[in-house]
Scaffold this active site. Structure first.
Site, PDB file in Angstrom:
ATOM      1  N   ARG A 140     -22.271  -9.889 -27.724  1.00 32.32           N
ATOM      2  CA  ARG A 140     -21.686 -11.686 -27.657  1.00 32.32           C
ATOM      3  C   ARG A 140     -20.450 -11.448 -26.244  1.00 32.32           C
ATOM      4  NH1 ARG A 140     -23.060 -10.904 -33.008  1.00 32.32           N
ATOM      5  NH2 ARG A 140     -24.966 -12.751 -32.926  1.00 32.32           N
ATOM      6  N   GLY A 200     -23.930  -4.563 -39.848  1.00 35.13           N
ATOM      7  CA  GLY A 200     -24.544  -3.744 -40.915  1.00 35.13           C
ATOM      8  C   GLY A 200     -25.072  -3.644 -42.300  1.00 35.13           C
ATOM      9  N   TRP A 261     -19.515  -8.630 -38.778  1.00 32.38           N
ATOM     10  CA  TRP A 261     -20.190  -8.879 -37.501  1.00 32.38           C
ATOM     11  C   TRP A 261     -19.704  -9.145 -36.363  1.00 32.38           C
ATOM     12  CZ3 TRP A 261     -23.242 -12.774 -37.101  1.00 32.38           C
ATOM     13  CH2 TRP A 261     -23.430 -13.648 -38.051  1.00 32.38           C
ATOM     14  N   ASP A 321     -27.321 -15.189 -49.336  1.00 34.55           N
ATOM     15  CA  ASP A 321     -26.917 -14.551 -47.938  1.00 34.55           C
ATOM     16  C   ASP A 321     -26.174 -15.437 -47.450  1.00 34.55           C
ATOM     17  OD1 ASP A 321     -27.224 -12.725 -45.509  1.00 34.55           O
ATOM     18  OD2 ASP A 321     -28.324 -13.671 -44.489  1.00 34.55           O
ATOM     19  N   ASP A 323     -23.283 -15.541 -45.593  1.00 37.39           N
ATOM     20  CA  ASP A 323     -21.863 -14.567 -44.624  1.00 37.39           C
ATOM     21  C   ASP A 323     -20.728 -15.805 -44.667  1.00 37.39           C
ATOM     22  OD1 ASP A 323     -23.946 -13.563 -44.891  1.00 37.39           O
ATOM     23  OD2 ASP A 323     -23.520 -11.950 -42.779  1.00 37.39           O
ATOM     24  N   ARG A 348     -22.099 -20.784 -43.300  1.00 37.69           N
ATOM     25  CA  ARG A 348     -23.191 -20.332 -43.206  1.00 37.69           C
ATOM     26  C   ARG A 348     -23.982 -21.551 -44.551  1.00 37.69           C
ATOM     27  NH1 ARG A 348     -25.170 -15.579 -41.036  1.00 37.69           N
ATOM     28  NH2 ARG A 348     -26.710 -15.075 -43.138  1.00 37.69           N
ATOM     29  N   TRP A 498     -28.759 -23.068 -31.522  1.00 35.70           N
ATOM     30  CA  TRP A 498     -28.646 -21.424 -31.557  1.00 35.70           C
ATOM     31  C   TRP A 498     -27.618 -20.780 -30.541  1.00 35.70           C
ATOM     32  CZ3 TRP A 498     -29.391 -19.703 -36.159  1.00 35.70           C
ATOM     33  CH2 TRP A 498     -29.118 -18.003 -36.484  1.00 35.70           C
TER      34      TRP A 498
END
Length: 590
Positions: A140, A200, A261, A321, A323, A348, A498
């Protein structure tokens, strides 16, 4: 036959060549200082931080390109990254002294002449065969400080390069890639230190935030984000994160997830780093009781020591999930005749959060997508969601909830685990006092299943299928008022959004689409004013700066990221989009 040159003629030829080279070559220029980084949101001749300023508002005060003339925007040049290493290009470029610094897929870094598009140097990281990035081989972006540029690699290393030559000055290991660690975010520079996280979370790693000396790379402090782990400061143990077993059972904290992340933001007014944390591990929430701190949270950190000042957990006991890594953007909230030092995050989980950035008090939690099934809302006093218990994936250990295959029965959940907003950064305009949020309308069938931890193996305990909610669109760019949570305007896009967003004082909002277009919208009305087809899907973040009396806009083009890998039925709809890898620069036609 050509006559030999006289000594005088030879000297004139050499001088002419040197003069021509000096005119064509970028000036090395002054080193980038702490003050340059702090001023990045106000300066117009460069972009020296990810987010166009440490607060990451992604706003430019430039007005040369504006809503009245943006239709005249044309390409100045384009540079291909070359080779067969296409895949997702999620980078945001930096610009300093006429040089663009940009990263590309597979842990590559480039320096490019901003005037001509000529490549000055290229660095390719040597990646081992066993890397395990969860969501494509993206990178990024970079950080820049003094005469070095910094970026991370897919095998979880931080590399410092000489910005003039691209030569390696030092490299440091952030985690063990064989255990599932990787690194894709742009590093951040705060007070002479390089701030990093880790990727991860799907492999049961433990998220952490670390600060290193920018000159040497030596570790200053480390702050694990899962309760029970010990932090370090100047080579010695500092304090334990949270309290052991306060919100985790047994030894589950040892593989608790919470990957950091996406990187963070920094607020110089309160001298605070804001870092988001990812999902708890495993996804199957029936295996781990409690809130599972500090996963799915925003953490406020002391930049000198790494100590946690406060936290805001946006999805306690996450089972979807969701995040909490999305950027927490500091801004001044003007409401009821007061100015509050606030921050905002589009999560999210589908809620747009506004909080007091001095203490984490929750000021608002507003839905920014059309369908949310896991919660009915938020209690602002307790800072906790009002759960819809029927929206949690079923318990695979309860016979009444098991399917014929022994897995938990599926439930439909919205948003999908790819989020109401995923990694793609939003923008804030202090001129319009609106946030511009790239969002997606999708849900998922999700089910839980038994899972056990194995080092270096996927650690989910869940299965899923992502589905679009509507036939005609998935992506929606929304202009949100943080004072009320109301949506002022929205642009609907067929494919998922995105890419990052940028706003300018020229009454413009820029973003890209998977269909390949860089688009400009009127910041007040949302009317589309301009678009350009780059030849591949845009999943990078645009920037703007001025040079030689002109304003420029740049963006990286190259389709990829998590959607084509994890998108289920959504991914099937967009298989026609071509991959790519190029840097585009635009200016007004003369």
């Amino acid at each position: 036959m050509r006559k030999p040159q006289t000594q005088r003629q030879w000297r004139l030829t050499v001088l002419s060549s040197l003069l021509a080279a000096s005119l064509l070559a970028p000036v090395a220029g002054a080193a980038v200082s702490d003050q340059d980084i702090l001023n990045d949101s106000r300066s117009t001749g460069d972009v020296v931080s990810y987010g166009m300023g440490p607060q990451a508002q992604r706003f430019s005060p430039l007005t040369r390109i504006n809503s009245k003339n943006v239709a005249k925007l044309v390409p100045a040049w384009s540079l291909s990254f070359g080779g067969e290493k296409q895949r997702g290009q999620e980078a945001q470029p930096l610009v300093h002294d006429g040089v663009i610094y940009v990263t590309a897929s597979y842990s590559r870094a480039y320096a490019v002449d901003a005037r001509s598009g000529q490549k000055l140097w290229e660095y390719n990281a040597r990646l081992p065969d066993g890397i395990m990035p969860c969501c494509d081989v993206v990178n990024r972006g970079m950080a820049i400080y003094e005469d070095l540029v910094y970026f991370g690699t897919l095998d979880a290393r931080l590399v410092a390069l000489d910005r003039k030559t691209g030569k390696v000055v030092w490299t440091k290991k952030l985690g063990e890639y064989k255990e599932g660690y990787s690194y894709t975010a742009a590093p951040m520079v705060v007070k002479g230190k390089i701030i990093t996280g880790v990727s991860g979370g799907e492999f049961g790693v433990v998220g952490k935030v670390e600060a290193r000396d920018a000159k040497t790379g030596e570790l200053v402090w480390s702050r694990p984000v899962i309760e029970g782990h010990m932090g370090t400061l100047n080579g010695k143990d500092s304090t334990v994160t949270g309290k052991l077993n306060a919100t985790w059972e047994g030894d589950q904290w040892k593989q608790g997830g919470g990957a950091t992340w996406l990187g963070g933001t920094y607020d110089p007014e309160t001298d605070t780093i804001f870092m988001g944390t990812g999902n708890p591990a495993p996804w199957n929430s029936w295996t781990r009781k409690g809130d599972n701190l500090y996963t799915a949270s925003t953490l406020a950190l002391n930049p000198d020591t790494g100590e946690i000042k406060w936290h805001l957990q946006t999805t306690p006991h996450d089972g979807w999930d969701f995040d909490g890594v999305n950027e927490f953007v500091p801004f001044d909230l003007k409401k009821d005749g007061k100015v509050i030092k606030a921050g905002a995050k589009a999560d999210r989980n589908g809620f747009f959060f506004v909080a007091d950035r001095t203490n984490g008090d929750l000021l608002g939690a507003y839905p920014f997508v059309s369908k949310i099934t896991w919660a009915k809302g938020f209690d602002l006093k307790t800072k906790r969601p009002i759960y819809n218990e029927e929206g949690r994936p079923a318990n695979p250990f309860d016979p009444a909830s098991q399917g014929a295959d022994g897995k938990g029965k599926p439930v439909f959940a919205a948003p999908s685990f790819l989020g109401g907003k995923n990694w793609m950064p939003m923008a804030y305009s202090p001129k319009t006092e609106l946030f511009y949020v790239p969002s997606n309308e999708w849900g998922m069938d999700i089910w839980n299943e038994p899972i056990s931890y194995k080092k270096g193996a996927a650690y989910l305990g869940a299965g899923f299928t992502i589905k679009p909610l509507y036939e005609d669109h998935i992506g929606v760019l929304r202009a949100m008022d943080p004072k009320t949570g109301k949506i002022k305007w929205e642009y609907k896009n067929p494919a998922p959004l995105w890419a990052g967003v940028m706003s300018t004082a020229g009454n413009l909002v820029f973003t890209g689409t998977p269909e390949g277009y860089l688009k400009a919208f009127d910041a007040q009305s949302g009317k589309q004013l301009w678009q350009f087809q780059t030849g591949s899907g845009i999943v990078g973040s645009p920037i703007t700066w001025e040079m030689d009396g002109q304003q420029y806009v740049a963006v990286v083009s190259g389709w990829g990221g998590a959607v084509p890998l994890w998108g289920g039925e959504v991914a099937k709809k967009i298989t026609h989009i071509s991959q790519g890898g190029s840097l585009w620069v635009f200016k007004l036609s003369q």
